[in-house]
Scaffold this motif. Structure first.
Motif, PDB file in Angstrom:
ATOM      1  N   ILE A 122       8.488  17.096  -4.765  1.00  0.00           N
ATOM      2  CA  ILE A 122       7.121  16.705  -5.125  1.00  0.00           C
ATOM      3  C   ILE A 122       6.504  15.860  -4.014  1.00  0.00           C
ATOM      4  N   LYS A 123       7.270  14.937  -3.464  1.00  0.00           N
ATOM      5  CA  LYS A 123       6.757  14.072  -2.390  1.00  0.00           C
ATOM      6  C   LYS A 123       6.343  14.896  -1.167  1.00  0.00           C
ATOM      7  N   SER A 124       7.227  15.797  -0.765  1.00  0.00           N
ATOM      8  CA  SER A 124       6.940  16.591   0.435  1.00  0.00           C
ATOM      9  C   SER A 124       5.754  17.519   0.229  1.00  0.00           C
ATOM     10  N   GLU A 125       5.639  18.119  -0.944  1.00  0.00           N
ATOM     11  CA  GLU A 125       4.532  19.033  -1.214  1.00  0.00           C
ATOM     12  C   GLU A 125       3.207  18.274  -1.343  1.00  0.00           C
ATOM     13  N   CYS A 126       3.254  17.089  -1.920  1.00  0.00           N
ATOM     14  CA  CYS A 126       2.033  16.264  -2.001  1.00  0.00           C
ATOM     15  C   CYS A 126       1.570  15.845  -0.609  1.00  0.00           C
ATOM     16  N   ALA A 127       2.525  15.503   0.251  1.00  0.00           N
ATOM     17  CA  ALA A 127       2.185  15.132   1.637  1.00  0.00           C
ATOM     18  C   ALA A 127       1.580  16.330   2.364  1.00  0.00           C
ATOM     19  N   GLU A 128       2.136  17.535   2.085  1.00  0.00           N
ATOM     20  CA  GLU A 128       1.592  18.741   2.723  1.00  0.00           C
ATOM     21  C   GLU A 128       0.170  19.011   2.242  1.00  0.00           C
ATOM     22  N   ALA A 129      -0.063  18.828   0.949  1.00  0.00           N
ATOM     23  CA  ALA A 129      -1.416  19.042   0.410  1.00  0.00           C
ATOM     24  C   ALA A 129      -2.407  18.049   1.018  1.00  0.00           C
ATOM     25  N   GLN A 130      -1.957  16.819   1.202  1.00  0.00           N
ATOM     26  CA  GLN A 130      -2.828  15.809   1.802  1.00  0.00           C
ATOM     27  C   GLN A 130      -3.201  16.179   3.241  1.00  0.00           C
ATOM     28  N   SER A 131      -2.281  16.841   3.945  1.00  0.00           N
ATOM     29  CA  SER A 131      -2.558  17.207   5.339  1.00  0.00           C
ATOM     30  C   SER A 131      -3.657  18.252   5.454  1.00  0.00           C
ATOM     31  N   PHE A 132      -3.835  19.048   4.394  1.00  0.00           N
ATOM     32  CA  PHE A 132      -4.898  20.067   4.401  1.00  0.00           C
ATOM     33  C   PHE A 132      -6.194  19.543   3.791  1.00  0.00           C
ATOM     34  N   PHE A 133      -6.129  18.334   3.251  1.00  0.00           N
ATOM     35  CA  PHE A 133      -7.270  17.830   2.492  1.00  0.00           C
ATOM     36  C   PHE A 133      -8.481  17.567   3.390  1.00  0.00           C
ATOM     37  N   ALA A 134      -8.239  17.118   4.626  1.00  0.00           N
ATOM     38  CA  ALA A 134      -9.356  16.819   5.541  1.00  0.00           C
ATOM     39  C   ALA A 134     -10.141  18.089   5.865  1.00  0.00           C
ATOM     40  N   ASP A 135      -9.432  19.184   6.124  1.00  0.00           N
ATOM     41  CA  ASP A 135     -10.096  20.463   6.417  1.00  0.00           C
ATOM     42  C   ASP A 135     -10.899  20.945   5.209  1.00  0.00           C
ATOM     43  N   PHE A 136     -10.304  20.804   4.027  1.00  0.00           N
ATOM     44  CA  PHE A 136     -10.995  21.200   2.795  1.00  0.00           C
ATOM     45  C   PHE A 136     -12.247  20.343   2.577  1.00  0.00           C
ATOM     46  N   THR A 137     -12.138  19.054   2.813  1.00  0.00           N
ATOM     47  CA  THR A 137     -13.262  18.138   2.611  1.00  0.00           C
ATOM     48  C   THR A 137     -14.427  18.486   3.539  1.00  0.00           C
ATOM     49  N   ALA A 138     -14.107  18.756   4.793  1.00  0.00           N
ATOM     50  CA  ALA A 138     -15.162  19.073   5.775  1.00  0.00           C
ATOM     51  C   ALA A 138     -15.933  20.320   5.357  1.00  0.00           C
ATOM     52  N   LYS A 139     -15.225  21.336   4.915  1.00  0.00           N
ATOM     53  CA  LYS A 139     -15.889  22.585   4.516  1.00  0.00           C
ATOM     54  C   LYS A 139     -16.674  22.392   3.206  1.00  0.00           C
ATOM     55  N   ALA A 140     -16.126  21.615   2.251  1.00  0.00           N
ATOM     56  CA  ALA A 140     -16.821  21.387   0.989  1.00  0.00           C
ATOM     57  C   ALA A 140     -18.096  20.596   1.212  1.00  0.00           C
ATOM     58  N   LYS A 141     -18.059  19.593   2.081  1.00  0.00           N
ATOM     59  CA  LYS A 141     -19.258  18.786   2.357  1.00  0.00           C
ATOM     60  C   LYS A 141     -20.310  19.581   3.122  1.00  0.00           C
TER      61      LYS A 141
END
Length: 256
Positions: A120-139
């Motif tokens: 769970i820790k490793s997968e959450c960290a991986e999801a966080q690493s993609f969050f910036a790219d997702f945020t930029a496109k959503a905004k």
């Protein structure tokens, strides 16, 4: 048998001391057993709430935050209002961020496979690493790009986390049921043993009271009978002259 014979031959006072001593021993045994048993049950309940129940709460909390994160991410994709998009992204990031704190607490009390927590820790960290790219496109209102990042990068990690959390929930739920059942059995067994000891103590006390009362009554009756016999003796008896002459004759012969 020897002890019973000694008890029967003992004086009434000694019998009273022995009988009430045994009753007192029964009461002490019941008190000690009940205290020990309920302290044991208290420890089991404390263990249940501090570990198993806490694990259930934390697992449910993580599951809820994952669902809220997925919902907020999807709303951020479809929302065209920049203020609401920022709001959904902020809530999703907060939920994902606090999952780490919940995992640290869960690691302290979870008694199952710790490897699931590491996943769970490793997968959450991986999801966080993609969050910036997702945020930029959503905004930027790039719904197609944000959705592509969500389905290809974020969602696989989140699904892995959700599966791991489901396995933790199943484990802790089963563990909670087993511990709850075990506590119920221990409580019922304690009540049963205390009831049996209490009944035995009452029976023995009743038997002792009856036996001692019977002994005392028997002794008093013997004293009463002896007293009645003493009062029934006729102390005014006329001497028999003939027998007196016979006794006198033998007495004189003996002196010669």
């Amino acid at each position: 048998m020897i002890m019973l014979k000694l008890f029967k031959n003992a004086k009434v006072g000694a019998k009273l001391y022995i009988a009430f001593g045994i009753v007192l021993a029964f009461l002490i045994l019941i008190t000690v057993f009940s205290s020990t048993a309920f302290l044991s049950v208290r420890g089991m309940v404390s263990q249940f709430y501090s570990n198993t129940f806490k694990s259930v709460e934390l697992a449910d909390e993580i599951d809820l935050k994952l669902q809220e994160s997925c919902k907020d991410l999807l709303q951020a994709i479809t929302e065209t209002d920049a203020t609401l998009t920022d709001k959904y992204l902020s809530e999703a990031q907060t939920a994902l961020g606090t999952i780490g704190t919940d995992l640290e607490e869960l690691e302290k009390v979870y008694l199952g496979d710790k490897g699931v927590l590491e996943t769970i820790k490793s997968e959450c960290a991986e999801a966080q690493s993609f969050f910036a790219d997702f945020t930029a496109k959503a905004k930027a209102n790039d719904a197609a790009g944000a959705y592509a990042v969500y389905t290809s990068r974020l969602m696989p990690s989140l699904e892995t986390v959700i599966t791991a959390v489901d396995s933790i929930q199943s484990h802790v739920d089963l563990e909670a049921k087993d511990e709850y059942t075990h506590i119920g059995i221990r409580v019922d067994l304690t009540i049963l043993i205390l009831s049996v000891l209490g009944i035995l103590a009452v029976i023995f006390a009743a038997f002792t009271a009856y036996y001692v009362t019977k002994l005392i009554s028997k002794g008093l009756k013997q004293v009463q009978t002896a007293a009645e016999n003493m009062t029934s003796v006729d102390y005014v008896i006329e001497p028999n002259p003939e027998k007196h002459k016979q006794y006198r004759f033998y007495y004189e012969k003996y002196k010669q």
